[in-house]
Scaffold this motif. Structure first.
Motif, PDB file in Angstrom:
ATOM      1  N   ASP A  31     -22.415  -4.858  -2.034  1.00  0.00           N
ATOM      2  CA  ASP A  31     -22.461  -4.664  -3.481  1.00  0.00           C
ATOM      3  C   ASP A  31     -21.036  -4.694  -4.034  1.00  0.00           C
ATOM      4  O   ASP A  31     -20.214  -3.841  -3.699  1.00  0.00           O
ATOM      5  N   MET A  32     -20.738  -5.669  -4.884  1.00  0.00           N
ATOM      6  CA  MET A  32     -19.390  -5.847  -5.436  1.00  0.00           C
ATOM      7  C   MET A  32     -18.962  -4.690  -6.333  1.00  0.00           C
ATOM      8  O   MET A  32     -17.779  -4.525  -6.603  1.00  0.00           O
ATOM      9  N   ASN A  33     -19.916  -3.891  -6.800  1.00  0.00           N
ATOM     10  CA  ASN A  33     -19.594  -2.766  -7.685  1.00  0.00           C
ATOM     11  C   ASN A  33     -19.432  -1.446  -6.949  1.00  0.00           C
ATOM     12  O   ASN A  33     -19.065  -0.446  -7.559  1.00  0.00           O
ATOM     13  N   SER A  34     -19.709  -1.424  -5.642  1.00  0.00           N
ATOM     14  CA  SER A  34     -19.622  -0.157  -4.905  1.00  0.00           C
ATOM     15  C   SER A  34     -18.247  -0.025  -4.249  1.00  0.00           C
ATOM     16  O   SER A  34     -17.562  -1.015  -3.986  1.00  0.00           O
ATOM     17  N   PRO A  35     -17.831   1.210  -3.955  1.00  0.00           N
ATOM     18  CA  PRO A  35     -16.547   1.440  -3.294  1.00  0.00           C
ATOM     19  C   PRO A  35     -16.518   0.831  -1.897  1.00  0.00           C
ATOM     20  O   PRO A  35     -17.557   0.666  -1.250  1.00  0.00           O
ATOM     21  N   LEU A  36     -15.306   0.520  -1.444  1.00  0.00           N
ATOM     22  CA  LEU A  36     -15.119  -0.043  -0.110  1.00  0.00           C
ATOM     23  C   LEU A  36     -13.855   0.542   0.504  1.00  0.00           C
ATOM     24  O   LEU A  36     -12.817   0.639  -0.157  1.00  0.00           O
ATOM     25  N   THR A  37     -13.954   0.940   1.763  1.00  0.00           N
ATOM     26  CA  THR A  37     -12.793   1.359   2.546  1.00  0.00           C
ATOM     27  C   THR A  37     -12.596   0.339   3.646  1.00  0.00           C
ATOM     28  O   THR A  37     -13.553  -0.089   4.295  1.00  0.00           O
ATOM     29  N   VAL A  38     -11.346  -0.070   3.853  1.00  0.00           N
ATOM     30  CA  VAL A  38     -11.004  -1.057   4.874  1.00  0.00           C
ATOM     31  C   VAL A  38     -10.068  -0.375   5.871  1.00  0.00           C
ATOM     32  O   VAL A  38      -8.988   0.088   5.509  1.00  0.00           O
ATOM     33  N   VAL A  39     -10.522  -0.290   7.135  1.00  0.00           N
ATOM     34  CA  VAL A  39      -9.770   0.378   8.191  1.00  0.00           C
ATOM     35  C   VAL A  39      -9.202  -0.695   9.116  1.00  0.00           C
ATOM     36  O   VAL A  39      -9.948  -1.489   9.702  1.00  0.00           O
ATOM     37  N   ASN A  40      -7.869  -0.733   9.220  1.00  0.00           N
ATOM     38  CA  ASN A  40      -7.155  -1.761   9.977  1.00  0.00           C
ATOM     39  C   ASN A  40      -6.436  -1.157  11.174  1.00  0.00           C
ATOM     40  O   ASN A  40      -5.718  -0.164  11.031  1.00  0.00           O
ATOM     41  N   PHE A  41      -6.590  -1.775  12.332  1.00  0.00           N
ATOM     42  CA  PHE A  41      -5.834  -1.435  13.531  1.00  0.00           C
ATOM     43  C   PHE A  41      -5.025  -2.671  13.911  1.00  0.00           C
ATOM     44  O   PHE A  41      -5.590  -3.762  14.060  1.00  0.00           O
ATOM     45  N   PHE A  42      -3.706  -2.506  14.075  1.00  0.00           N
ATOM     46  CA  PHE A  42      -2.824  -3.643  14.328  1.00  0.00           C
ATOM     47  C   PHE A  42      -2.027  -3.457  15.617  1.00  0.00           C
ATOM     48  O   PHE A  42      -1.463  -2.384  15.862  1.00  0.00           O
ATOM     49  N   LYS A  43      -1.949  -4.530  16.407  1.00  0.00           N
ATOM     50  CA  LYS A  43      -1.101  -4.599  17.608  1.00  0.00           C
ATOM     51  C   LYS A  43      -0.172  -5.794  17.430  1.00  0.00           C
ATOM     52  O   LYS A  43      -0.627  -6.934  17.277  1.00  0.00           O
ATOM     53  N   PHE A  44       1.135  -5.555  17.426  1.00  0.00           N
ATOM     54  CA  PHE A  44       2.107  -6.620  17.204  1.00  0.00           C
ATOM     55  C   PHE A  44       2.289  -7.503  18.431  1.00  0.00           C
ATOM     56  O   PHE A  44       2.268  -7.019  19.560  1.00  0.00           O
ATOM     57  N   SER A  45       2.552  -8.765  18.191  1.00  0.00           N
ATOM     58  CA  SER A  45       3.035  -9.672  19.226  1.00  0.00           C
ATOM     59  C   SER A  45       4.529  -9.427  19.391  1.00  0.00           C
ATOM     60  O   SER A  45       5.202  -9.010  18.434  1.00  0.00           O
ATOM     61  N   ASP A  46       5.048  -9.699  20.575  1.00  0.00           N
ATOM     62  CA  ASP A  46       6.498  -9.587  20.758  1.00  0.00           C
ATOM     63  C   ASP A  46       7.208 -10.570  19.830  1.00  0.00           C
ATOM     64  O   ASP A  46       8.162 -10.219  19.146  1.00  0.00           O
ATOM     65  N   ARG A  47       6.717 -11.812  19.813  1.00  0.00           N
ATOM     66  CA  ARG A  47       7.288 -12.864  18.964  1.00  0.00           C
ATOM     67  C   ARG A  47       6.205 -13.353  18.014  1.00  0.00           C
ATOM     68  O   ARG A  47       5.070 -13.569  18.417  1.00  0.00           O
ATOM     69  N   ALA A  48       6.574 -13.533  16.765  1.00  0.00           N
ATOM     70  CA  ALA A  48       5.634 -14.073  15.777  1.00  0.00           C
ATOM     71  C   ALA A  48       5.345 -15.533  16.103  1.00  0.00           C
ATOM     72  O   ALA A  48       6.185 -16.232  16.675  1.00  0.00           O
ATOM     73  N   ASP A  49       4.169 -15.985  15.747  1.00  0.00           N
ATOM     74  CA  ASP A  49       3.775 -17.385  15.927  1.00  0.00           C
ATOM     75  C   ASP A  49       4.460 -18.217  14.847  1.00  0.00           C
ATOM     76  O   ASP A  49       4.019 -18.267  13.708  1.00  0.00           O
ATOM     77  N   SER A  50       5.546 -18.871  15.225  1.00  0.00           N
ATOM     78  CA  SER A  50       6.365 -19.602  14.246  1.00  0.00           C
ATOM     79  C   SER A  50       5.627 -20.789  13.637  1.00  0.00           C
ATOM     80  O   SER A  50       5.978 -21.244  12.552  1.00  0.00           O
TER      81      SER A  50
END
Length: 145
Positions: A31-50
């Motif tokens: 439902d586009m009118n209802s509240p939304l919570t977005v839970v993010n878990f992130f693990k970094f790469s040693d080197r970014a994908d250039s």
């Protein structure tokens, strides 16, 4: 803007660190009118994908910082806010198979506001740095009714 799975895939892509078509559909089906919570878990790469960031060489953390510089103010601009952004100290319960680096929880009073991020040209450019920065991520949509 009318959102569709096809439109989102054309702009952002699908799979390999991006939502699958089914996951995009799950996001769209709420439902586009209802509240939304977005839970993010992130693990970094040693080197970014250039290859995703015009050949720029940087660490994953550096690329993520470029993303954050744009994304954090954009969340506020669209009507959302972060209730938590923090560095993970360690696991208390669970198998700890992935040692996450950062957890971020964003809330939007209406799901529609979350979609405003996807429309923003600056956010779309910054999102490439997020993709390039991460070894792994888990993102959960939580209905807050």
């Amino acid at each position: 803007m009318q959102y569709s799975t096809e439109n989102l895939i054309n702009i952002y892509g699908s799979g390999q660190g991006l939502p699958t078509a089914k996951q995009w559909e799950t996001l769209l089906s709420g439902d586009m009118n209802s509240p939304l919570t977005v839970v993010n878990f992130f693990k970094f790469s040693d080197r970014a994908d250039s290859t995703l960031i015009s050949g720029k060489e940087m660490a994953g953390r550096e690329a993520f910082a470029v993303y954050v510089k744009t994304s954090v103010p954009k969340v506020s601009q669209v009507g959302g806010h972060f209730i938590l952004r923090g560095i993970v100290e360690g696991s208390l319960i669970g198998d700890n198979s992935t040692q996450w680096d950062i957890v971020a929880i964003g809330q939007y009073p209406r799901r529609e506001y979350f979609f405003k991020l996807f429309q923003d040209d600056e956010y779309q450019k910054a999102f490439k740095f997020r993709q390039a920065a991460l070894e792994k991520q888990d993102v959960f949509l939580v209905s807050t009714v």
